[in-house]
Design a protein around this motif. Structure first.
Motif, PDB file in Angstrom:
ATOM      1  N   ARG A  26       1.431  -0.956  -0.259  1.00 28.04           N
ATOM      2  CA  ARG A  26      -0.347   0.216  -0.067  1.00 28.04           C
ATOM      3  C   ARG A  26       0.812   0.820  -0.274  1.00 28.04           C
ATOM      4  N   GLU A  27       2.107   1.389   0.784  1.00 24.97           N
ATOM      5  CA  GLU A  27       2.006   2.513   1.293  1.00 24.97           C
ATOM      6  C   GLU A  27       3.716   2.649  -0.105  1.00 24.97           C
ATOM      7  N   GLU A  28       4.024   1.486  -1.502  1.00 20.78           N
ATOM      8  CA  GLU A  28       4.853   1.650  -2.534  1.00 20.78           C
ATOM      9  C   GLU A  28       3.246   2.109  -3.509  1.00 20.78           C
ATOM     10  N   LEU A  29       2.572   1.636  -3.658  1.00 19.73           N
ATOM     11  CA  LEU A  29       1.656   2.124  -4.632  1.00 19.73           C
ATOM     12  C   LEU A  29       1.138   3.719  -3.888  1.00 19.73           C
ATOM     13  N   GLN A  30       1.132   3.873  -2.717  1.00 21.84           N
ATOM     14  CA  GLN A  30       0.762   5.522  -2.458  1.00 21.84           C
ATOM     15  C   GLN A  30       1.838   5.784  -2.921  1.00 21.84           C
ATOM     16  N   GLN A  31       2.936   5.683  -3.225  1.00 19.95           N
ATOM     17  CA  GLN A  31       4.013   6.850  -3.722  1.00 19.95           C
ATOM     18  C   GLN A  31       3.949   6.561  -5.343  1.00 19.95           C
ATOM     19  N   ASN A  32       3.792   5.606  -5.573  1.00 14.20           N
ATOM     20  CA  ASN A  32       3.664   5.401  -7.015  1.00 14.20           C
ATOM     21  C   ASN A  32       2.431   6.072  -7.782  1.00 14.20           C
ATOM     22  N   PHE A  33       0.998   6.421  -6.982  1.00 14.64           N
ATOM     23  CA  PHE A  33      -0.006   7.053  -7.174  1.00 14.64           C
ATOM     24  C   PHE A  33       0.562   8.415  -7.415  1.00 14.64           C
ATOM     25  N   LYS A  34       1.161   8.807  -6.348  1.00 12.39           N
ATOM     26  CA  LYS A  34       1.915  10.128  -6.328  1.00 12.39           C
ATOM     27  C   LYS A  34       2.782  10.863  -6.973  1.00 12.39           C
ATOM     28  N   SER A  35       3.629   9.917  -7.253  1.00 11.00           N
ATOM     29  CA  SER A  35       4.505  10.046  -9.143  1.00 11.00           C
ATOM     30  C   SER A  35       3.673  10.205  -9.568  1.00 11.00           C
ATOM     31  N   VAL A  36       3.483   9.746 -10.327  1.00 15.21           N
ATOM     32  CA  VAL A  36       2.304   9.816 -11.411  1.00 15.21           C
ATOM     33  C   VAL A  36       1.590  10.891 -12.118  1.00 15.21           C
ATOM     34  N   LEU A  37       0.604  11.387 -10.454  1.00 22.29           N
ATOM     35  CA  LEU A  37      -0.475  12.477 -10.761  1.00 22.29           C
ATOM     36  C   LEU A  37       0.767  13.992 -10.658  1.00 22.29           C
ATOM     37  N   GLN A  38       1.979  13.970  -9.955  1.00 25.79           N
ATOM     38  CA  GLN A  38       2.495  14.973  -9.779  1.00 25.79           C
ATOM     39  C   GLN A  38       2.980  14.959 -11.479  1.00 25.79           C
ATOM     40  N   SER A  39       3.877  13.927 -12.135  1.00 29.20           N
ATOM     41  CA  SER A  39       4.129  13.728 -13.383  1.00 29.20           C
ATOM     42  C   SER A  39       2.724  14.082 -14.063  1.00 29.20           C
ATOM     43  N   GLY A  40       1.902  13.711 -14.107  1.00 30.33           N
ATOM     44  CA  GLY A  40       0.664  14.536 -14.959  1.00 30.33           C
ATOM     45  C   GLY A  40       0.509  16.026 -15.027  1.00 30.33           C
ATOM     46  N   LEU A  41       0.386  16.107 -13.641  1.00 33.43           N
ATOM     47  CA  LEU A  41       0.158  17.644 -13.398  1.00 33.43           C
ATOM     48  C   LEU A  41       0.999  18.707 -13.895  1.00 33.43           C
ATOM     49  N   SER A  42       1.713  18.638 -13.829  1.00 32.28           N
ATOM     50  CA  SER A  42       2.924  18.660 -14.589  1.00 32.28           C
ATOM     51  C   SER A  42       3.405  18.782 -15.510  1.00 32.28           C
ATOM     52  N   LYS A  43       2.413  18.527 -16.628  1.00 29.03           N
ATOM     53  CA  LYS A  43       2.399  18.297 -18.149  1.00 29.03           C
ATOM     54  C   LYS A  43       1.293  19.767 -18.464  1.00 29.03           C
ATOM     55  N   LEU A  44       0.608  19.524 -17.454  1.00 28.54           N
ATOM     56  CA  LEU A  44      -0.108  20.380 -18.031  1.00 28.54           C
ATOM     57  C   LEU A  44       0.130  22.123 -17.887  1.00 28.54           C
ATOM     58  N   ASP A  45      -0.970  22.934 -18.815  1.00 29.61           N
ATOM     59  CA  ASP A  45      -0.793  24.479 -18.660  1.00 29.61           C
ATOM     60  C   ASP A  45      -1.499  24.936 -17.771  1.00 29.61           C
ATOM     61  N   LEU A  46      -0.631  25.365 -16.242  1.00 33.46           N
ATOM     62  CA  LEU A  46      -1.716  25.461 -15.415  1.00 33.46           C
ATOM     63  C   LEU A  46      -1.073  26.483 -14.528  1.00 33.46           C
ATOM     64  N   VAL A  47      -1.362  27.201 -14.276  1.00 36.81           N
ATOM     65  CA  VAL A  47      -1.379  28.782 -13.442  1.00 36.81           C
ATOM     66  C   VAL A  47      -1.800  28.661 -11.139  1.00 36.81           C
ATOM     67  N   THR A  48      -1.152  29.873 -10.811  1.00 35.78           N
ATOM     68  CA  THR A  48      -1.562  28.855  -9.811  1.00 35.78           C
ATOM     69  C   THR A  48      -2.058  30.320  -9.617  1.00 35.78           C
ATOM     70  N   ARG A  49      -2.984  30.464  -8.813  1.00 36.61           N
ATOM     71  CA  ARG A  49      -4.376  31.084  -8.034  1.00 36.61           C
ATOM     72  C   ARG A  49      -3.918  32.838  -8.632  1.00 36.61           C
ATOM     73  N   GLU A  50      -2.868  32.654  -7.430  1.00 39.54           N
ATOM     74  CA  GLU A  50      -2.523  34.087  -7.341  1.00 39.54           C
ATOM     75  C   GLU A  50      -2.176  34.411  -9.042  1.00 39.54           C
ATOM     76  N   GLU A  51      -1.479  34.240 -10.184  1.00 34.75           N
ATOM     77  CA  GLU A  51      -1.484  34.724 -11.320  1.00 34.75           C
ATOM     78  C   GLU A  51      -2.531  34.511 -11.967  1.00 34.75           C
ATOM     79  N   PHE A  52      -3.395  33.637 -11.636  1.00 38.24           N
ATOM     80  CA  PHE A  52      -4.825  33.892 -12.947  1.00 38.24           C
ATOM     81  C   PHE A  52      -5.041  35.264 -12.320  1.00 38.24           C
ATOM     82  N   ASP A  53      -5.468  35.114 -10.075  1.00 41.61           N
ATOM     83  CA  ASP A  53      -5.968  36.970 -10.458  1.00 41.61           C
ATOM     84  C   ASP A  53      -5.690  37.622 -10.733  1.00 41.61           C
ATOM     85  N   VAL A  54      -3.939  37.804 -10.912  1.00 38.99           N
ATOM     86  CA  VAL A  54      -3.577  39.021 -11.173  1.00 38.99           C
ATOM     87  C   VAL A  54      -3.429  39.307 -12.901  1.00 38.99           C
TER      88      VAL A  54
END
Length: 91
Positions: A26-54
């Motif tokens: 379970r711990e290993e799966l949790q780490q793998n899930f987290k890594s996959v999520l971080q990797s996927g989200l880093s590929k998205l063209d996202l901005v922070t809430r602060e940048e959006f508000d500006v």
């Protein structure tokens, strides 16, 4: 940036969905899930809430200036329209 606490929570939720027979890792799966999520989200063209508000504030100011210019142009056109019957002075 992405809030890592949210990713941890999501990874925990995903690992909780794993069938009971596979929960030893379970711990290993949790780490793998987290890594996959971080990797996927880093590929998205996202901005922070602060940048959006500006950018939202910049857009609002720009829209206000545009509306003011439109009113000015309309007033100038109205002035020119009043004198449309008389030709402009010739030099």
């Amino acid at each position: 940036m992405i809030d890592l606490n949210h990713l941890d929570d999501l990874a925990r939720r995903l690992s909780a969905l794993v069938p009971p027979g596979l929960r030893e890792g379970r711990e290993e799966l949790q780490q793998n899930f987290k890594s996959v999520l971080q990797s996927g989200l880093s590929k998205l063209d996202l901005v922070t809430r602060e940048e959006f508000d500006v950018q939202r504030a910049v857009l609002l100011r720009t829209r206000e200036k545009l509306e003011e210019l439109q009113r000015t142009v309309a007033a100038l056109e109205a002035e020119l329209g009043d004198g449309a019957g008389t030709p402009p002075p010739r030099h």
